[in-house]
Scaffold this motif. Structure first.
Motif, PDB file in Angstrom:
ATOM      1  N   GLU A 163      16.072   4.806 -11.169  1.00 49.76           N
ATOM      2  CA  GLU A 163      14.942   3.922 -11.376  1.00 49.76           C
ATOM      3  C   GLU A 163      14.642   3.133 -10.111  1.00 49.76           C
ATOM      4  N   ARG A 164      15.700   2.691  -9.445  1.00 49.84           N
ATOM      5  CA  ARG A 164      15.491   1.946  -8.203  1.00 49.84           C
ATOM      6  C   ARG A 164      14.814   2.819  -7.152  1.00 49.84           C
ATOM      7  N   ASP A 165      15.257   4.054  -7.063  1.00 50.18           N
ATOM      8  CA  ASP A 165      14.622   4.962  -6.102  1.00 50.18           C
ATOM      9  C   ASP A 165      13.153   5.162  -6.433  1.00 50.18           C
ATOM     10  N   MET A 166      12.886   5.329  -7.721  1.00 45.04           N
ATOM     11  CA  MET A 166      11.492   5.497  -8.130  1.00 45.04           C
ATOM     12  C   MET A 166      10.688   4.240  -7.805  1.00 45.04           C
ATOM     13  N   ASP A 167      11.281   3.074  -8.086  1.00 42.44           N
ATOM     14  CA  ASP A 167      10.587   1.821  -7.782  1.00 42.44           C
ATOM     15  C   ASP A 167      10.358   1.677  -6.280  1.00 42.44           C
ATOM     16  N   ARG A 168      11.342   2.020  -5.491  1.00 42.19           N
ATOM     17  CA  ARG A 168      11.182   1.944  -4.034  1.00 42.19           C
ATOM     18  C   ARG A 168      10.086   2.902  -3.562  1.00 42.19           C
ATOM     19  N   LYS A 169      10.081   4.078  -4.160  1.00 45.61           N
ATOM     20  CA  LYS A 169       9.045   5.048  -3.800  1.00 45.61           C
ATOM     21  C   LYS A 169       7.663   4.512  -4.147  1.00 45.61           C
ATOM     22  N   LYS A 170       7.546   3.901  -5.336  1.00 49.73           N
ATOM     23  CA  LYS A 170       6.262   3.319  -5.738  1.00 49.73           C
ATOM     24  C   LYS A 170       5.850   2.203  -4.780  1.00 49.73           C
ATOM     25  N   ILE A 171       6.820   1.390  -4.384  1.00 48.17           N
ATOM     26  CA  ILE A 171       6.525   0.298  -3.443  1.00 48.17           C
ATOM     27  C   ILE A 171       6.023   0.875  -2.129  1.00 48.17           C
ATOM     28  N   GLU A 172       6.667   1.921  -1.652  1.00 49.81           N
ATOM     29  CA  GLU A 172       6.222   2.552  -0.402  1.00 49.81           C
ATOM     30  C   GLU A 172       4.809   3.119  -0.553  1.00 49.81           C
ATOM     31  N   GLU A 173       4.563   3.743  -1.687  1.00 51.83           N
ATOM     32  CA  GLU A 173       3.228   4.284  -1.928  1.00 51.83           C
ATOM     33  C   GLU A 173       2.191   3.165  -1.960  1.00 51.83           C
ATOM     34  N   LEU A 174       2.534   2.050  -2.605  1.00 49.87           N
ATOM     35  CA  LEU A 174       1.617   0.912  -2.659  1.00 49.87           C
ATOM     36  C   LEU A 174       1.365   0.331  -1.273  1.00 49.87           C
ATOM     37  N   MET A 175       2.399   0.274  -0.469  1.00 47.21           N
ATOM     38  CA  MET A 175       2.224  -0.256   0.891  1.00 47.21           C
ATOM     39  C   MET A 175       1.301   0.661   1.696  1.00 47.21           C
ATOM     40  N   GLU A 176       1.485   1.984   1.532  1.00 47.44           N
ATOM     41  CA  GLU A 176       0.608   2.927   2.221  1.00 47.44           C
ATOM     42  C   GLU A 176      -0.832   2.771   1.722  1.00 47.44           C
ATOM     43  N   GLU A 177      -0.969   2.614   0.436  1.00 47.91           N
ATOM     44  CA  GLU A 177      -2.304   2.456  -0.136  1.00 47.91           C
ATOM     45  C   GLU A 177      -2.949   1.157   0.349  1.00 47.91           C
ATOM     46  N   ASN A 178      -2.149   0.104   0.458  1.00 44.65           N
ATOM     47  CA  ASN A 178      -2.665  -1.165   0.988  1.00 44.65           C
ATOM     48  C   ASN A 178      -3.131  -1.006   2.423  1.00 44.65           C
ATOM     49  N   MET A 179      -2.373  -0.283   3.218  1.00 47.85           N
ATOM     50  CA  MET A 179      -2.764  -0.044   4.606  1.00 47.85           C
ATOM     51  C   MET A 179      -4.095   0.720   4.652  1.00 47.85           C
ATOM     52  N   THR A 180      -4.223   1.718   3.788  1.00 48.81           N
ATOM     53  CA  THR A 180      -5.472   2.479   3.732  1.00 48.81           C
ATOM     54  C   THR A 180      -6.638   1.576   3.361  1.00 48.81           C
ATOM     55  N   LEU A 181      -6.411   0.702   2.388  1.00 43.30           N
ATOM     56  CA  LEU A 181      -7.459  -0.239   1.981  1.00 43.30           C
ATOM     57  C   LEU A 181      -7.819  -1.185   3.119  1.00 43.30           C
ATOM     58  N   GLU A 182      -6.834  -1.645   3.849  1.00 42.84           N
ATOM     59  CA  GLU A 182      -7.110  -2.529   4.988  1.00 42.84           C
ATOM     60  C   GLU A 182      -7.953  -1.819   6.032  1.00 42.84           C
ATOM     61  N   MET A 183      -7.607  -0.564   6.309  1.00 44.48           N
ATOM     62  CA  MET A 183      -8.373   0.184   7.304  1.00 44.48           C
ATOM     63  C   MET A 183      -9.811   0.381   6.820  1.00 44.48           C
ATOM     64  N   ALA A 184      -9.973   0.708   5.558  1.00 41.59           N
ATOM     65  CA  ALA A 184     -11.314   0.896   5.015  1.00 41.59           C
ATOM     66  C   ALA A 184     -12.093  -0.413   5.045  1.00 41.59           C
ATOM     67  N   GLN A 185     -11.410  -1.507   4.787  1.00 36.96           N
ATOM     68  CA  GLN A 185     -12.079  -2.812   4.825  1.00 36.96           C
ATOM     69  C   GLN A 185     -12.502  -3.147   6.247  1.00 36.96           C
ATOM     70  N   LYS A 186     -11.651  -2.866   7.207  1.00 38.80           N
ATOM     71  CA  LYS A 186     -12.019  -3.117   8.603  1.00 38.80           C
ATOM     72  C   LYS A 186     -13.231  -2.282   8.985  1.00 38.80           C
ATOM     73  N   GLN A 187     -13.254  -1.047   8.538  1.00 40.55           N
ATOM     74  CA  GLN A 187     -14.408  -0.191   8.812  1.00 40.55           C
ATOM     75  C   GLN A 187     -15.657  -0.785   8.168  1.00 40.55           C
ATOM     76  N   SER A 188     -15.513  -1.283   6.951  1.00 37.31           N
ATOM     77  CA  SER A 188     -16.641  -1.902   6.263  1.00 37.31           C
ATOM     78  C   SER A 188     -17.112  -3.145   7.009  1.00 37.31           C
ATOM     79  N   MET A 189     -16.184  -3.939   7.524  1.00 40.94           N
ATOM     80  CA  MET A 189     -16.548  -5.127   8.307  1.00 40.94           C
ATOM     81  C   MET A 189     -17.290  -4.709   9.576  1.00 40.94           C
TER      82      MET A 189
END
Length: 157
Positions: A1-27
């Motif tokens: 479960e911890r591994d799965m949670d860590r994996k989800k956290i990593e995926e969320l961090m990657e998704e956040n980075m993608t959102l930040e890049m898209a937001q910068k492009q929008s700006m």
């Protein structure tokens, strides 16, 4: 479960980075639209009074939409930062991760809406530029017609 949670956290961090890049492009696109708006303002200032009112209305509408988009971008940036800090503090809480995933989906939709609004603003700006060009052509034709009428009148006199 911890591994799965860590994996989800990593995926969320990657998704956040993608959102930040898209937001910068929008700006960046918002800044470009602002520049285009400034260019339109300069061209409408050089034109006659009837065009100023039309151009002024278009510019005011575009300015208000741009301000709205910039405010939404700032709000999204704050939300992304909050999510990043929340991701940093999460150690294994799957309920928090689910909430963050939902929030990321909401932000993705919001970002997509912003991108759609920006493309609509670009189209509106292009339409107003085309209208301005058409009005300038019509003005030139009317001036030629007026000059011809004056010459004809002078000949008759």
């Amino acid at each position: 479960e911890r591994d799965m949670d860590r994996k989800k956290i990593e995926e969320l961090m990657e998704e956040n980075m993608t959102l930040e890049m898209a937001q910068k492009q929008s700006m960046d696109e918002s800044l470009h639209l602002g520049w285009e708006l400034e260019q339109i303002n300069r061209t409408t200032e050089l034109s006659e009074v009837p065009q100023k009112s039309l151009g002024h209305e278009v510019n005011e509408l575009t300015s208000s939409r741009l301000l709205k988009l910039e405010m939404e971008n700032q709000s999204l940036l704050k939300t992304v930062e909050e999510l990043q800090s929340a991701v940093g503090s999460v150690e294994g809480s799957s309920s928090r991760i689910l909430k963050m995933e939902k929030e990321n989906q909401r932000l993705s939709k919001k970002l997509e809406e912003l991108e759609n609004e920006i493309s609509q603003e670009k189209q509106s700006l292009q339409n107003s530029q085309n209208l301005s060009k058409d009005l300038m052509k019509e003005k030139a034709q009317l001036e030629k017609t007026l000059e011809a009428l004056r010459e004809n009148s002078e000949r008759q006199v």
